[in-house]
Enzyme design. Structure first.
Site, PDB file in Angstrom:
ATOM      1  N   HIS A  66      15.228  -8.245  15.192  1.00 54.36           N
ATOM      2  CA  HIS A  66      14.671  -8.394  13.844  1.00 54.36           C
ATOM      3  C   HIS A  66      13.400  -7.592  13.657  1.00 54.36           C
ATOM      4  CE1 HIS A  66      16.988 -12.297  14.164  1.00 54.36           C
ATOM      5  NE2 HIS A  66      17.455 -11.784  13.050  1.00 54.36           N
ATOM      6  N   HIS A  67      12.786  -7.137  14.751  1.00 53.52           N
ATOM      7  CA  HIS A  67      11.542  -6.340  14.691  1.00 53.52           C
ATOM      8  C   HIS A  67      10.451  -7.054  13.898  1.00 53.52           C
ATOM      9  CE1 HIS A  67      14.333  -3.383  16.198  1.00 53.52           C
ATOM     10  NE2 HIS A  67      15.006  -3.408  15.066  1.00 53.52           N
ATOM     11  N   CYS A  68      10.388  -8.373  14.072  1.00 56.63           N
ATOM     12  CA  CYS A  68       9.373  -9.208  13.399  1.00 56.63           C
ATOM     13  C   CYS A  68       9.504  -9.174  11.873  1.00 56.63           C
ATOM     14  CB  CYS A  68       7.953  -8.783  13.809  1.00 56.63           C
ATOM     15  SG  CYS A  68       7.645  -8.896  15.578  1.00 56.63           S
ATOM     16  N   THR A  69      10.674  -8.837  11.369  1.00 53.46           N
ATOM     17  CA  THR A  69      10.884  -8.793   9.913  1.00 53.46           C
ATOM     18  C   THR A  69      12.165  -9.544   9.544  1.00 53.46           C
ATOM     19  OG1 THR A  69      12.046  -6.665  10.086  1.00 53.46           O
ATOM     20  CG2 THR A  69       9.677  -6.595   9.647  1.00 53.46           C
TER      21      THR A  69
END
Length: 226
Positions: free
Chosen positions: A180-183
């Site tokens: 999710h890459h922190c998103t």
């Protein structure tokens, strides 16, 4: 001890995360007017465990320290104490001396290369990768076009989960990130469970872009066979 002097004042502060931008372009904290700017050392090709926090003097002076230890106290009394002057007030105990020296060397190295040269090289790599990846069947690039894109390309490939893609690329010597890459909210908005992300820096080459594309084709073949 309190980190901030109070919620009413903090609401009007401008906070900037420069971890992704500082290594790639010049940063001016006065235009736009920035109250606080933070970035990590390892994203600037320095050591882990250290970073930089810039803050306006008047704001830092209004804040209480959040760590206690040696060198952050100017005077101690039975009833109260006076904090040391900036920046010592926020530098309790033994500093990460070796890491700070190494980070300084990393900053000097990046500045010696020049941000214009770094940006030009990364843009060329990103443009080449964008064009080549767009030609791979089943691959969908996530995000804006080249005019509004940094040196990162996130993508999905039909029939291959991003984590499986990252694992197969790793077997071919290509390092990417998946997830999710922190998103998470953005992924929910785009209706994708996760993405694979390729990032480019000044040390990457056009040959490595080719290796990325070849490794993706390899992953597609593996999943077609399975």
């Amino acid at each position: 001890m309190r980190l901030l002097p109070g919620p009413k004042l903090a609401e009007h502060w401008s906070w900037s995360d420069g971890a992704q931008s500082v290594p790639h372009s010049p940063t001016n904290v006065t235009a736009p007017d920035i109250d606080f700017l933070a970035f990590s050392g390892h994203k600037l090709y320095g050591p882990t465990g250290i970073g930089v926090l810039y803050g306006k003097r008047r704001l830092l002076e209004s804040m209480d320290p959040f760590l206690c230890g040696g060198n952050m106290i100017r005077r101690v009394r039975r009833e109260s104490s006076d904090f040391a002057e900036l920046p010592s007030k926020f530098e309790a105990g033994t500093l990460p001396i070796a890491e700070a020296i190494a980070l300084g060397s990393a900053i000097d190295y990046v500045q010696s290369l020049g941000f214009e040269a770094i940006a030009s090289h990364e843009h060329d790599l990103t443009r080449g990768a964008y064009e080549k990846l767009s030609q791979i069947p089943g691959l969908k690039i996530v995000g804006p076009g080249l005019a509004h894109r940094g040196a990162i390309i996130s993508f999905t490939v039909e029939g291959v989960h991003p984590h499986d893609m990252a694992e197969l690329l790793d077997r071919r010597g290509v390092a990417v990130r998946a997830g999710h890459h922190c998103t998470m909210p953005l992924h929910e908005l785009l209706k994708v469970t996760a993405t694979t992300r390729a990032s480019f820096a000044f040390y990457n080459t056009a040959d490595e872009v080719e290796a990325l594309c070849e490794a993706i084709e390899y992953a597609r073949k593996v999943f077609r066979r399975s």
